[in-house]
Structures are given as C-alpha cells and as structure tokens.
Design a protein around this motif. Sequence first.
Motif, PDB file in Angstrom:
ATOM      1  N   LYS B  78       0.840  -1.208   0.000  1.00 15.50           N
ATOM      2  CA  LYS B  78       0.000   0.000   0.000  1.00 15.50           C
ATOM      3  C   LYS B  78       0.869   1.250   0.000  1.00 15.50           C
ATOM      4  O   LYS B  78       0.597   2.217  -0.719  1.00 15.50           O
ATOM      5  N   ALA B  79       1.914   1.229   0.831  1.00 15.83           N
ATOM      6  CA  ALA B  79       2.817   2.380   0.910  1.00 15.83           C
ATOM      7  C   ALA B  79       3.548   2.588  -0.414  1.00 15.83           C
ATOM      8  O   ALA B  79       3.721   3.716  -0.885  1.00 15.83           O
ATOM      9  N   LEU B  80       3.952   1.477  -1.033  1.00 17.51           N
ATOM     10  CA  LEU B  80       4.654   1.558  -2.315  1.00 17.51           C
ATOM     11  C   LEU B  80       3.723   2.134  -3.390  1.00 17.51           C
ATOM     12  O   LEU B  80       4.124   2.997  -4.183  1.00 17.51           O
ATOM     13  N   ALA B  81       2.476   1.663  -3.400  1.00 18.94           N
ATOM     14  CA  ALA B  81       1.510   2.167  -4.385  1.00 18.94           C
ATOM     15  C   ALA B  81       1.273   3.665  -4.189  1.00 18.94           C
ATOM     16  O   ALA B  81       1.195   4.424  -5.157  1.00 18.94           O
ATOM     17  N   GLU B  82       1.228   4.092  -2.932  1.00 20.75           N
ATOM     18  CA  GLU B  82       1.046   5.527  -2.657  1.00 20.75           C
ATOM     19  C   GLU B  82       2.241   6.339  -3.132  1.00 20.75           C
ATOM     20  O   GLU B  82       2.086   7.411  -3.701  1.00 20.75           O
ATOM     21  N   ALA B  83       3.424   5.805  -2.883  1.00 20.76           N
ATOM     22  CA  ALA B  83       4.638   6.510  -3.312  1.00 20.76           C
ATOM     23  C   ALA B  83       4.660   6.640  -4.833  1.00 20.76           C
ATOM     24  O   ALA B  83       5.045   7.681  -5.381  1.00 20.76           O
ATOM     25  N   MET B  84       4.231   5.577  -5.528  1.00 23.70           N
ATOM     26  CA  MET B  84       4.207   5.638  -6.996  1.00 23.70           C
ATOM     27  C   MET B  84       3.270   6.730  -7.480  1.00 23.70           C
ATOM     28  O   MET B  84       3.587   7.481  -8.400  1.00 23.70           O
ATOM     29  N   LYS B  85       2.113   6.849  -6.846  1.00 24.61           N
ATOM     30  CA  LYS B  85       1.157   7.891  -7.235  1.00 24.61           C
ATOM     31  C   LYS B  85       1.738   9.275  -6.945  1.00 24.61           C
ATOM     32  O   LYS B  85       1.672  10.175  -7.772  1.00 24.61           O
ATOM     33  N   HIS B  86       2.336   9.397  -5.752  1.00 21.37           N
ATOM     34  CA  HIS B  86       2.878  10.693  -5.343  1.00 21.37           C
ATOM     35  C   HIS B  86       3.954  11.187  -6.312  1.00 21.37           C
ATOM     36  O   HIS B  86       3.976  12.364  -6.681  1.00 21.37           O
ATOM     37  N   PHE B  87       4.845  10.294  -6.711  1.00 21.07           N
ATOM     38  CA  PHE B  87       5.952  10.697  -7.591  1.00 21.07           C
ATOM     39  C   PHE B  87       5.612  10.515  -9.080  1.00 21.07           C
ATOM     40  O   PHE B  87       6.486  10.628  -9.939  1.00 21.07           O
ATOM     41  N   GLU B  88       4.348  10.205  -9.356  1.00 17.15           N
ATOM     42  CA  GLU B  88       3.880  10.001 -10.740  1.00 17.15           C
ATOM     43  C   GLU B  88       4.727   8.980 -11.491  1.00 17.15           C
ATOM     44  O   GLU B  88       5.138   9.196 -12.624  1.00 17.15           O
ATOM     45  N   ILE B  89       4.992   7.875 -10.805  1.00 14.26           N
ATOM     46  CA  ILE B  89       5.765   6.781 -11.403  1.00 14.26           C
ATOM     47  C   ILE B  89       4.785   5.869 -12.137  1.00 14.26           C
ATOM     48  O   ILE B  89       3.815   5.395 -11.547  1.00 14.26           O
ATOM     49  N   ASN B  90       5.024   5.670 -13.439  1.00 19.65           N
ATOM     50  CA  ASN B  90       4.069   4.828 -14.173  1.00 19.65           C
ATOM     51  C   ASN B  90       4.661   3.513 -14.665  1.00 19.65           C
ATOM     52  O   ASN B  90       4.029   2.770 -15.411  1.00 19.65           O
ATOM     53  N   ALA B  91       5.881   3.225 -14.243  1.00 25.41           N
ATOM     54  CA  ALA B  91       6.439   1.896 -14.513  1.00 25.41           C
ATOM     55  C   ALA B  91       7.287   1.510 -13.313  1.00 25.41           C
ATOM     56  O   ALA B  91       8.094   2.306 -12.833  1.00 25.41           O
ATOM     57  N   LEU B  92       7.049   0.318 -12.805  1.00 26.43           N
ATOM     58  CA  LEU B  92       7.794  -0.137 -11.628  1.00 26.43           C
ATOM     59  C   LEU B  92       8.526  -1.433 -11.956  1.00 26.43           C
ATOM     60  O   LEU B  92       7.937  -2.370 -12.494  1.00 26.43           O
ATOM     61  N   PHE B  93       9.809  -1.456 -11.626  1.00 30.34           N
ATOM     62  CA  PHE B  93      10.611  -2.660 -11.800  1.00 30.34           C
ATOM     63  C   PHE B  93      11.086  -3.148 -10.444  1.00 30.34           C
ATOM     64  O   PHE B  93      11.227  -2.369  -9.511  1.00 30.34           O
ATOM     65  N   GLY B  94      11.352  -4.434 -10.374  1.00 29.71           N
ATOM     66  CA  GLY B  94      11.893  -4.981  -9.139  1.00 29.71           C
ATOM     67  C   GLY B  94      12.418  -6.365  -9.395  1.00 29.71           C
ATOM     68  O   GLY B  94      12.299  -6.898 -10.507  1.00 29.71           O
ATOM     69  N   LEU B  95      12.998  -6.955  -8.364  1.00 32.48           N
ATOM     70  CA  LEU B  95      13.491  -8.323  -8.486  1.00 32.48           C
ATOM     71  C   LEU B  95      12.330  -9.297  -8.363  1.00 32.48           C
ATOM     72  O   LEU B  95      11.470  -9.133  -7.512  1.00 32.48           O
ATOM     73  N   SER B  96      12.371 -10.325  -9.184  1.00 28.65           N
ATOM     74  CA  SER B  96      11.368 -11.384  -9.059  1.00 28.65           C
ATOM     75  C   SER B  96      11.912 -12.434  -8.082  1.00 28.65           C
ATOM     76  O   SER B  96      11.928 -13.620  -8.366  1.00 28.65           O
ATOM     77  N   SER B  97      12.358 -11.970  -6.941  1.00 30.15           N
ATOM     78  CA  SER B  97      12.856 -12.849  -5.884  1.00 30.15           C
ATOM     79  C   SER B  97      11.665 -13.270  -5.042  1.00 30.15           C
ATOM     80  O   SER B  97      10.543 -12.819  -5.277  1.00 30.15           O
ATOM     81  N   MET B  98      11.871 -14.101  -4.034  1.00 29.71           N
ATOM     82  CA  MET B  98      10.759 -14.510  -3.179  1.00 29.71           C
ATOM     83  C   MET B  98      10.077 -13.289  -2.575  1.00 29.71           C
ATOM     84  O   MET B  98       8.859 -13.189  -2.536  1.00 29.71           O
ATOM     85  N   GLN B  99      10.876 -12.353  -2.093  1.00 20.84           N
ATOM     86  CA  GLN B  99      10.336 -11.144  -1.475  1.00 20.84           C
ATOM     87  C   GLN B  99       9.765 -10.194  -2.525  1.00 20.84           C
ATOM     88  O   GLN B  99       8.654  -9.690  -2.396  1.00 20.84           O
ATOM     89  N   GLY B 100      10.525 -10.008  -3.599  1.00 23.53           N
ATOM     90  CA  GLY B 100      10.141  -9.048  -4.630  1.00 23.53           C
ATOM     91  C   GLY B 100       8.843  -9.406  -5.323  1.00 23.53           C
ATOM     92  O   GLY B 100       7.957  -8.567  -5.484  1.00 23.53           O
ATOM     93  N   LYS B 101       8.701 -10.686  -5.710  1.00 23.29           N
ATOM     94  CA  LYS B 101       7.497 -11.036  -6.468  1.00 23.29           C
ATOM     95  C   LYS B 101       6.240 -10.902  -5.608  1.00 23.29           C
ATOM     96  O   LYS B 101       5.169 -10.594  -6.115  1.00 23.29           O
ATOM     97  N   ASP B 102       6.391 -11.084  -4.311  1.00 29.31           N
ATOM     98  CA  ASP B 102       5.256 -10.919  -3.393  1.00 29.31           C
ATOM     99  C   ASP B 102       4.809  -9.458  -3.347  1.00 29.31           C
ATOM    100  O   ASP B 102       3.636  -9.141  -3.537  1.00 29.31           O
ATOM    101  N   ILE B 103       5.766  -8.565  -3.116  1.00 28.01           N
ATOM    102  CA  ILE B 103       5.426  -7.136  -3.010  1.00 28.01           C
ATOM    103  C   ILE B 103       4.940  -6.579  -4.357  1.00 28.01           C
ATOM    104  O   ILE B 103       3.988  -5.799  -4.416  1.00 28.01           O
ATOM    105  N   LEU B 104       5.593  -6.982  -5.447  1.00 26.75           N
ATOM    106  CA  LEU B 104       5.185  -6.481  -6.764  1.00 26.75           C
ATOM    107  C   LEU B 104       3.760  -6.929  -7.097  1.00 26.75           C
ATOM    108  O   LEU B 104       2.963  -6.168  -7.624  1.00 26.75           O
TER     109      LEU B 104
END
Lengths: 255, 320
Positions: B78-104
């Motif tokens: 939820k916090a990450l989604a809010e940060a994306m809206k705040h900074f007008e980020i329209n593409a998000l990348f991350g690691l598809s690791s155990m932790q990363g794929k869960d949060i993404l």
Amino acid sequence: MQIYVCIKHVPDTAVNINVVGECGFDESVKFVMNPYDEYAVEEAIQIRKKAGGEVIIVSVGKEAATKTIRSALAVGADRGILVKTDTQFLDSSLTAQALTKVIEQDGSPDMIFTGKQSVDSEGMQIPYRLAAAFDMPVVSDVAALSMGDGNVTVEREIGSGSREVIEMTLPCVVGAIKGLNEPRYANMVGIMKAKKKKLDQIDIADLGLDINAAGTKLTELKPFPERGKGKILQGSPQEMAEELTQLLKNEAKVL
Amino acid sequence: MANIGVLIETSDNNEVKKTNFGVITAARGEGGNEIFGLLINGSGLTCKDAVQEYGIGKLVEISADGANLSSNPELQAKALAEAMKHFEINALFGLSSMQGKDILARTAAILNAPLTLDCVGVNLAEDTVTKFHFAGKTFATIKLTGECRICGIRPNAIEAKAGPCEAEVMSFQADVQDSGRMKVKELKKGASERVELTEADIIITGGRPIGSEENFKILHDCAEALGEAAVGASRMAVDSGFAPHDMQVGQTGKTVSPKLYIACGVSGAIQHFAGMKTSKVIVAINKDPDAPIFAKCDYGLVGDMFEVVPALTQALKSDN
C-alpha cells in the motif's frame, strides 16, 4: 465453511511443448491439473472435513478443462464451475476478474485457495488479484497451514530454507506450494461419484468482461534452443575433475 | 520523460543486494527517464553509493506514519503504491525474488496494473518483456499496455551496466493504516545458511542416486569450493525424502538460470531440464554413459558422483 479452489488445466510437465504458429502450441499432449493446485485442493478438502461446508472448484479454460475439474471432484470436492475461454493464455488480470465474478455470483467465500502459479504461463499473481477483488488478506508460497478461531496461521517459504510465520484473519486467500500436504489419489468410487457431481459451465463472454482490455498480451512464443551434445571428458575421477576445473575457468570462463 | 521506479531490495544487514543492479540497468533502458529507487524500511544514506553507480537519480525512503511496515507485506505494498502515485511513477521494476514477487504482485493488485514476473528481458521502447512459459521449454514475448505497468526481473538475468549519477535522497511518509488482518509473527531461519537457488550464480544439484540426506554433504562441500554456490535437488531426490521441497529444481520446483549448473546423478527428465536448461553452462556427472542429460550438456563426466564430486572439490581447492 464455503471454500473455493481455483485450478488450471495445463500440459503435463513430463511432455515436450511444440510451438505452433505465432503463439500457440500443439495441444494434443496430455493435460493435467496444475501441480501446485493439487495441494490447494487437498488442503481445502482437509479443512472441510474438520469444519464442514463445501469445496467448490473454479477454473478458467477451454472446455477440455472439465476433465481436470472432474479429477478434483473425484478426490472429494463437491462441485465445479468452468468459465469457458478459447485460449490457454488469458491475461492474468482477466482470469482473476472472471474467477471473481463467478465466485461472487455463486456464494460468499470463507477461504479461496489457488496454486502459487501455473506451470504454463507462470503469471504468479492470481491469489493477489483475487484478494484485492474480495478485499481479503493473502499469503502465497504457503508450505504449512493451521486453522485457528476466525484466523489462520500459515508458513510462507522465503528462500534459503527460511519461512515466515504469518497470521491472517478469515476470510482469506492462500497460494499453495508443494509440501503443504500429500495430495490423495482418486479411487474408483470417487471417480464414479465425480461423474454425477454438478459441473456448471459459463462462457466468459457472458460475464460482461472486456476481453480486449487485457493489460498483457502474448505476442510471440518460440522454442528455447536446445544445446548440442557437449564435450565428454575422459580419465580417472581426478583427471576429469582437474580438466573440468580448467575448462570452466579458461574456456567457459564461469569460475 | 517518464518517471520509472525500481524497488530496491536490501539484505538482512541493510546492504543493497547486487542483483538489484541488473534491474536498475533494465529500468534505465536507452536513458532519458528519471529513475527513482524505492526503499521500504531501508536507509537511503547506506544505499545511496551503491545505487547511484547504476543510475538511480532519486532515492526515496518509504515509511508510514504510525505503522510498522516491516511486519506486514500488505502495508508495504500500500505504501509503495502511494509513493508511486505521489511521484507520478508509471512503470515499476523490481526483483522477481521470493520477497520481490510478493510485493510487486500485491502492488499490481492494488493499482490494478498489468504485471509480468520472472522476466529475463525488457524493451522499454516497445513496451515488451520476455520471459519463459513452461519453465525453460518456450520463450515468450509479452506486450504490456495501460497507464501503469509492473515488471519483476529474474535475479541475474540482465547484466548490470554502470551508469553513474548523483542520487538525491528523499523521504516519503505514506498514509496507510494497519487493518490488523495480517501480521508476520515470526521468522523461522533454515537449518543452515543456504544460498537461495533462484538468486545463485552457481548451482550444484543431486539426483536420486545421492541416496540420503547426509550424502548431500559432498555437494555442500563442493558448493563451498565453488564460491557462493547453491545446492539443489531433483524431484526424484526430493520425493525420496533426501532433500526439502524448497531445494527442488525443475518445472514443478524452482526454475533457475545460473551461469554454471552442475547436475550430479541427474538423468535429465523433461521437467527437470525445463527448470535449468537456460543456465549458461551445464555440467553433467553421471555413472550411466547413456543418460539423456549427456546429449544436452556442455561438459559431461561419466563416473560415480561419490568419486567425481569429491575429486572436483579437491581440484577446485588446489586451484585457488
């Protein structure tokens, strides 16, 4: 407890996949229940045994997926619903929307189970999208589960042999992995009974979803190139080990 | 110019995992965009030097007012989604690791954004990604459309290339409430400090002929001599009770593409091969000269693994 289990009809992992056309494959191969979904079905049946209620199997797929739904009914699920599509690779978000619609129309879930991912398109996101749609908590990669009073405690694998112990309230969504339980096999009685169990079918077009609104679209599928026969080393274990070490360092340059 | 976000993953000791650098490289593409590094419960100052080397121009520490993000993945998303809206980020990348794929996946579900996980290639200009279907059996190209897209990248799949800049450290306080409906109660550490299979550069795997859990010691010893190597198991070895499920490599286990994969006593079943055929170099050690794996490997050693593997460990040690 009304427990919904979302499963997928996929090619057996023991078969080779032959690509046909731009993004299709030869579908005359053997299909089975997505392996991770077997753990989801088993867990739902075990919970129903203790808590009572109903286990309802839901799948989005071609008509042939009725075979996989019947196999879940044969191990003890109560009834099934198939949302018919004409593609094996429907966008994950649309798949989740279709599952959500039919579950909403059917009843009110206390728990929703899925496998952590399908072994064909490997989208890895259905449990999360279902949870968002139903406003429920979700944990995927679940290797252990115990029911509490109004809540459930799960163990989620996080890599390197470590696990997170997470408690969440019901209703909730769980993504299952291997190790959660030992899925049972169907016996003859179960298979005969399954033939008489209710299996509804609904066309995805009748759910009012915009199929063209998919956020992801498979545009090309191609075989991954096979490597040829490699270099076979000769000699004693020591000689082969020494030669391999040098080859990995100097020829392959991976050490 | 677009704003692109990269979810930065840190290790237990708050260092930036080196697998992030390939993700930042992919997010940078041909350049011209503003690259935001997004840190959940991490220290910007500690991470700044590492990530700016690869082109992170703005490094955002995300925290929540009155809520502890660390024990609740739902709140993190939820916090990450809010940060994306705040900074007008329209593409998000991350690691598809155990932790990363869960949060993404949680974030994509909140934002109702298209998501592709376990990608091995990214083409920003064409909005396409590449990933595998059926583990390593087929290679798929996927086009993404929509106002916001999210993409998880398989660790080590994209080569990191430096692109230094000076990062500005910022902080963002998300307005998220803990609903109390889920909580991480405890972390159960594995018996030993194992290298995670999906993040390893080198993997050595045992098949059913390994015979027992104790015999995996020869593979662990060799893994140590190889450096930061992970130890895996075939489905047959797992189903025989010689190794835990999370060590299984294959289409029904972990799909891996390390730079070096050493298969010991593995015959080369289709589902196992699908899980490791995308490795850069494959070595097979097997007693049976007719094992199918010898037809599809780079180097083959015909011999008893209980003799060859310890010899390899010795050879690696004396070479160092």
